[in-house]
Scaffold this motif. Structure first.
Motif, PDB file in Angstrom:
ATOM      1  N   CYS A 170       0.839  -1.199   0.000  1.00 40.02           N
ATOM      2  CA  CYS A 170       0.000   0.000   0.000  1.00 40.02           C
ATOM      3  C   CYS A 170       0.872   1.245   0.000  1.00 40.02           C
ATOM      4  O   CYS A 170       1.918   1.280   0.654  1.00 40.02           O
ATOM      5  N   ASN A 172      -0.527   4.294   0.750  1.00 40.62           N
ATOM      6  CA  ASN A 172      -1.345   5.364   1.327  1.00 40.62           C
ATOM      7  C   ASN A 172      -0.884   5.924   2.671  1.00 40.62           C
ATOM      8  O   ASN A 172      -1.206   7.050   3.003  1.00 40.62           O
ATOM      9  N   PHE A 173      -0.197   5.154   3.442  1.00 41.98           N
ATOM     10  CA  PHE A 173       0.317   5.625   4.727  1.00 41.98           C
ATOM     11  C   PHE A 173      -0.740   6.305   5.599  1.00 41.98           C
ATOM     12  O   PHE A 173      -0.546   7.430   6.051  1.00 41.98           O
ATOM     13  N   CYS A 174      -1.867   5.639   5.791  1.00 39.29           N
ATOM     14  CA  CYS A 174      -2.827   6.128   6.780  1.00 39.29           C
ATOM     15  C   CYS A 174      -2.063   6.150   8.104  1.00 39.29           C
ATOM     16  O   CYS A 174      -1.275   5.236   8.385  1.00 39.29           O
ATOM     17  N   TYR A 176      -2.451   5.504  11.133  1.00 29.89           N
ATOM     18  CA  TYR A 176      -2.562   4.476  12.177  1.00 29.89           C
ATOM     19  C   TYR A 176      -2.118   3.093  11.682  1.00 29.89           C
ATOM     20  O   TYR A 176      -2.139   2.125  12.436  1.00 29.89           O
ATOM     21  N   CYS A 177      -1.745   2.974  10.408  1.00 30.51           N
ATOM     22  CA  CYS A 177      -1.670   1.647   9.793  1.00 30.51           C
ATOM     23  C   CYS A 177      -0.228   1.173   9.558  1.00 30.51           C
ATOM     24  O   CYS A 177       0.630   1.938   9.123  1.00 30.51           O
ATOM     25  N   GLN A 214      -4.935  -4.437  -0.751  1.00 31.33           N
ATOM     26  CA  GLN A 214      -5.154  -3.429   0.299  1.00 31.33           C
ATOM     27  C   GLN A 214      -5.948  -2.256  -0.243  1.00 31.33           C
ATOM     28  O   GLN A 214      -6.668  -1.603   0.473  1.00 31.33           O
ATOM     29  N   HIS A 249     -10.595   1.967  -1.363  1.00 27.84           N
ATOM     30  CA  HIS A 249     -10.278   3.227  -0.666  1.00 27.84           C
ATOM     31  C   HIS A 249     -11.151   4.327  -1.280  1.00 27.84           C
ATOM     32  O   HIS A 249     -11.112   4.532  -2.497  1.00 27.84           O
ATOM     33  N   ARG A 288      -6.338  10.177   5.583  1.00 22.96           N
ATOM     34  CA  ARG A 288      -7.168   9.370   4.683  1.00 22.96           C
ATOM     35  C   ARG A 288      -7.371  10.020   3.311  1.00 22.96           C
ATOM     36  O   ARG A 288      -7.867   9.400   2.389  1.00 22.96           O
TER      37      ARG A 288
END
Ligand code: SF4
Length: 453
Positions: A170, A172-174, A176-177, A214, A249, A288
């Motif tokens: 992924c 995106n580097f949210c 919390y993830c 993902q 997403h 997000r």
């Protein structure tokens, strides 16, 4: 030699476990359902929640006993392993293996001779918690380039439903993830490889194909192919089967994707769209990259083009700095959308992520209270949605038949139960069959029906 695989976490991990089983069976290992009978235990782990990590370390006493009784006994851990946890696991397991290196598992196991031996390759000392860190990017690219484990023939757990990974990692580097740190950057699987795998599955009788990634919406194996095109190509494969995909997403869902799902007859009326929070400030802190307005516009588009579509989501309650008012915004959004299912998670900080740097300032009691409130709203909206099915005649895919009941799923991914009518021979049905039924009753979590004669 016998193996036992223990899988934690999401469908992607379950799908990877099917490939681990494939590798081991090719090497002559036999599956056992009993941990205590195994010569090899493979833990396919998930780092999303800290509790899973603690549980794995806690279980280890049991494995030490197995080793005393069986000198050949070996333990391997793979899957989503954070660098910080990896050091802890190296002290416990015979082998800590990157999931993309699973093809080498039998060979690496042979090389583990003594208890507690550290067989992992040296890990570069890199800072993984900075998304823009140039070195981290380079390291991830190296990991992606040297490893395509998707070509491994999986041992599917079901004879009806098959998980087919279309990408891994992924970008995106949210905040919390852990996924971008444990699985690396997005890598899309070649179209032909996916289509060939699905053709074989359909020929062997599979009826439900669940495409995994993902963020399936950013599938891009080459400049001419994207996710809607992949769906159209799969839809053109001859046969009677359903297509589902996980997970989407919201920032990458396009009108073209929704129209494609609407047009392709094998694509089911089911979309999982991870919301995470109904408050714009919290969404921003989660990194997000969409707003609640954008999310609601997608829902509107789905309702317009796919009228009977079930929409499910994920929500995190108690993100750092989240106030009662911000949580209420999530509740209001849940009421507006009327989700069919919500997977509600209480926030727990994970080392190495951006949000770990923020104070976890919502108490556990408050998180539990918010979880209960969110669950109550879900129960109401799910029940309201399900009640619309009463009196409808629909097609279901039969998944299990026992002495009394037939269990199955609708196209919209609802659980269905109906009484088995064995008096009439024509009504005896098997797993993997599509049958038409009439819905007679519902609750929030499923439907009940009768066979149509
Ligand atoms: S989209 Fe966000 S939550 Fe999902 S895997 Fe990527 S970083 Fe994690």
């Amino acid at each position: 030699m016998k193996y036992h695989i223990k899988t934690y976490g999401c469908q992607m991990n379950h799908s990877d476990s099917e490939r681990i089983a494939g590798v081991l069976e090719m090497a002559g290992y036999e599956k056992t359902a009993e941990e205590s009978e195994a010569d090899l235990i493979v833990i396919n782990m998930c780092s999303v929640r800290k509790s899973a990590v603690d549980r794995i370390a806690g279980n280890f006493k049991k494995y030490k006993k197995y080793k005393i009784n069986n000198p050949n006994f070996k333990t391997v851990i793979t899957g989503c392993v954070l660098k910080s946890d990896r050091k802890r696991f190296e002290k416990l397991f015979d082998l800590v293996l990157d999931i993309k290196e699973i093809e080498s598992l039998p060979e690496r196991i042979k090389k583990c001779h003594c208890e507690g031996v550290k067989t992992t390759e040296a890990i570069p000392k890199l800072q993984f918690n900075e998304p823009n860190n140039e070195i981290a990017t380079l390291y991830t690219v190296v990991r992606n380039d040297n490893s395509n484990y998707f070509h491994i023939q999986p041992q599917h757990q079901s004879k009806i439903t098959a998980y087919v990974p279309i990408m891994t990692g992924c970008n995106n580097f949210c905040s919390y993830c852990v996924v971008p740190y444990t699985r690396g950057r997005e890598k899309s699987r070649a179209v032909d490889e996916i289509l060939n795998e699905i053709r074989k599955l359909i020929k062997s009788g599979y009826k439900e194909i669940i495409l995994l990634g993902q963020n399936v919406n950013s599938y891009k194996p080459d400049k001419n192919t994207d996710f809607p095109k992949l769906l159209r190509l799969i839809n053109n494969i001859p046969g009677n089967f359903w297509i589902r995909f996980l997970t989407s997403h919201p920032k990458d869902v396009t009108k073209e994707l929704i129209k494609t799902v609407a047009k392709c007859d094998k694509c089911t009326e089911y979309i999982h769209l991870a919301l995470q929070s109904g408050d714009d400030d919290i969404l921003q802190k989660m990194n997000r990259k969409y707003t609640t307005e954008h999310f609601l516009n997608i829902v509107k588009m789905i309702r317009r083009y796919i009228p009977n579509c079930a929409i499910t989501t994920d929500i995190i309650v108690g993100f750092p700095t989240e106030t009662e008012k911000q949580f209420q915004n999530t509740i209001e959004l849940m009421k507006k959308v009327k989700f069919d299912m919500v997977y509600i998670n209480k926030y727990s900080p994970r080392a190495g992520t951006e949000s770990y740097k923020m104070k976890d300032d919502v108490s556990w009691t408050e998180k539990k209270k918010w979880e209960v409130i969110a669950n109550k709203i879900l129960r109401e909206t799910a029940l309201e949605n399900n009640q619309k099915y009463i009196g409808e005649t629909i097609k279901i895919l039969v998944e299990k038949v026992d002495d009394k009941f037939i269990y199955g799923k609708t196209r919209s991914f609802k659980n269905v139960k109906l009484e088995l009518e064995i008096k009439n021979q024509e009504l005896i049905i098997n797993n993997g069959k599509f049958v038409k039924i009439k819905i007679t009753q519902t609750d929030a979590w499923g439907l009940e029906g009768k066979m149509i004669k």
